[in-house]
Design a protein around this motif. Structure first.
Motif, PDB file in Angstrom:
ATOM      1  N   TYR A 203       0.892  -1.451  -0.103  1.00 49.64           N
ATOM      2  CA  TYR A 203       0.402  -0.197  -0.478  1.00 49.64           C
ATOM      3  C   TYR A 203       1.118   1.253  -0.160  1.00 49.64           C
ATOM      4  O   TYR A 203       0.275   2.285  -0.550  1.00 49.64           O
ATOM      5  CB  TYR A 203      -1.097  -0.266   0.940  1.00 49.64           C
ATOM      6  N   LEU A 207       1.286   4.137  -3.012  1.00 48.26           N
ATOM      7  CA  LEU A 207       0.626   5.191  -2.976  1.00 48.26           C
ATOM      8  C   LEU A 207       1.808   6.403  -3.116  1.00 48.26           C
ATOM      9  O   LEU A 207       1.514   7.502  -3.841  1.00 48.26           O
ATOM     10  CB  LEU A 207       0.198   5.267  -1.649  1.00 48.26           C
ATOM     11  N   GLU A 210       1.903   6.794  -6.245  1.00 46.94           N
ATOM     12  CA  GLU A 210       1.429   7.825  -7.088  1.00 46.94           C
ATOM     13  C   GLU A 210       1.215   8.947  -6.787  1.00 46.94           C
ATOM     14  O   GLU A 210       0.389   9.774  -7.885  1.00 46.94           O
ATOM     15  CB  GLU A 210      -0.213   7.397  -6.614  1.00 46.94           C
ATOM     16  N   THR A 312      -5.156  12.570  -3.344  1.00 46.01           N
ATOM     17  CA  THR A 312      -4.529  11.465  -3.497  1.00 46.01           C
ATOM     18  C   THR A 312      -4.275  10.363  -2.188  1.00 46.01           C
ATOM     19  O   THR A 312      -4.248   9.091  -1.709  1.00 46.01           O
ATOM     20  CB  THR A 312      -3.132  11.110  -4.365  1.00 46.01           C
ATOM     21  N   ASP A 315      -7.212   8.087   2.987  1.00 46.96           N
ATOM     22  CA  ASP A 315      -7.839   6.940   3.172  1.00 46.96           C
ATOM     23  C   ASP A 315      -8.912   7.816   4.012  1.00 46.96           C
ATOM     24  O   ASP A 315      -8.836   7.616   4.949  1.00 46.96           O
ATOM     25  CB  ASP A 315      -6.869   5.970   3.916  1.00 46.96           C
TER      26      ASP A 315
END
Length: 346
Positions: A203, A207, A210, A312, A315
């Protein structure tokens, strides 16, 4: 009203407790909390690390939040009902030497929201006017909930590091502070690489990618070859250790160039290493802790301008009503910055 509290001195042990809705004293305002984040300190309380032995239980936790003023106490002049606010959660005493010279973040007698008194994992919180910071009109409320950790990253990079345009930067640790530090360092002109370990592979490292960063998995990748490729074998100009792990400093020494800088942001506990190589290489070892007023100002500008990509980064998968899932997933590296909708407690 209900609040999520640490109730026992053991791992887990989080329960909802009943609290009276507070009334603001003179100089205080009552804030209705909209969103609150989960950070490494909250996870440390969840696991009940030794740093939190001082807590008097049960204590409602949470210190990263955004809310709205719903009531003001006598003498309040800077805020009114309806104002959107965040809190600067380390409250200096205002009297010690550090406070008097403008170093409130290292106050000798500071108290911390969600540790030394009830925090933001409840619907309402009474806060001294001097601890509040206004949210700019052009920053979303959910994004404002990450202003506090962003301010920590802003202080680490802008106030306490030498990062400038073209500098080669390594951020160790793709946790929330690490990924915020990476974004702020990039905004300062640095070319940033983010490193993590095996549990970050699913994750947190994706991330980071990203968010636009090249990553290194120190469990699988050849770090020496990566350092050669990124720095021509010279080493990184600045290394930020945000790992909170004893190995972070030792690996930072391996990665930084001679004459470079290491900024310690994570609280690593104890570690053993030879220090003579740092002296002979004239490596600058700088610590950075918490944040102050100007760091919050910078954090809001970074969020507003898109240098910190909250859309982004944040969460929203988790509910405070099932908090154990969020905490366990965070500890296992399966999330980075959960933000809870506190209106669920209504």
């Amino acid at each position: 009203m209900r609040g999520l509290a640490k109730v026992e001195r053991s791992s887990g042990a989080m329960e909802f407790v009943e609290r009276q809705k507070p009334e603001p004293d003179a100089g205080e305002v009552l804030v209705e909390v909209d969103y609150a984040g989960l950070c490494g300190s909250d996870a440390g309380i969840y696991e009940f690390e030794s740093a939190f032995e001082r807590m008097e239980l049960p204590t409602v936790i949470g210190h990263e939040y955004a809310g709205r003023v719903v009531e003001v106490g006598d003498g309040v002049t800077e805020f009114g009902v309806g104002d959107r606010v965040v809190e600067r959660p380390i409250r200096g005493c205002g009297e010690c030497y550090q406070c008097r010279i403008g170093e409130e973040n290292v106050c000798q007698d500071a108290v911390i929201t969600g540790v030394d008194h009830d925090g933001a994992y409840e619907r309402f919180i009474a806060v001294p006017e001097r601890a509040l910071h206004p949210i700019p009109d052009d920053v979303e409320q959910r994004h404002a909930a990450v202003a506090e950790p962003t301010s920590i990253a802003a202080r680490a990079v802008i106030e306490n590091s030498r990062v400038g345009a073209g500098d080669r930067v390594l951020v160790e640790g793709p946790g929330p502070i690490g990924l915020l530090t990476a974004q702020v360092a990039a905004a300062q002109g640095g070319t940033v690489v983010v490193s993590g370990v095996g549990q970050d592979a699913d994750y947190r490292l994706p991330l980071a990618e990203e968010l636009g960063f090249e990553t290194v998995n120190v469990a699988d990748d050849d770090t020496e070859a990566r350092r050669e490729r990124h720095t021509g074998g010279v080493g990184y100009d600045v290394v930020f250790d945000t790992t909170g792990h004893p190995s972070g400093l030792t690996t930072a020494v391996e990665e930084v160039r001679k004459g470079g800088q290491i900024v310690l942001v994570g609280q690593t506990g104890e570690t053993s290493m030879p220090y003579s190589p740092l002296v002979r290489a004239e490596i600058d070892l700088q610590c950075s802790y918490a944040s102050m007023y100007e760091d919050f100002e910078r954090s809001f500008r970074l969020i507003r301008d898109g240098d910190v990509d909250c859309e982004t980064f944040v969460d929203t998968r988790f509910s405070l009503l099932e908090a154990d899932e969020a905490f366990e997933t965070f500890i296992e590296g399966g999330t980075c910055k959960p933000v809870f909708d506190i209106s669920e407690l209504a």
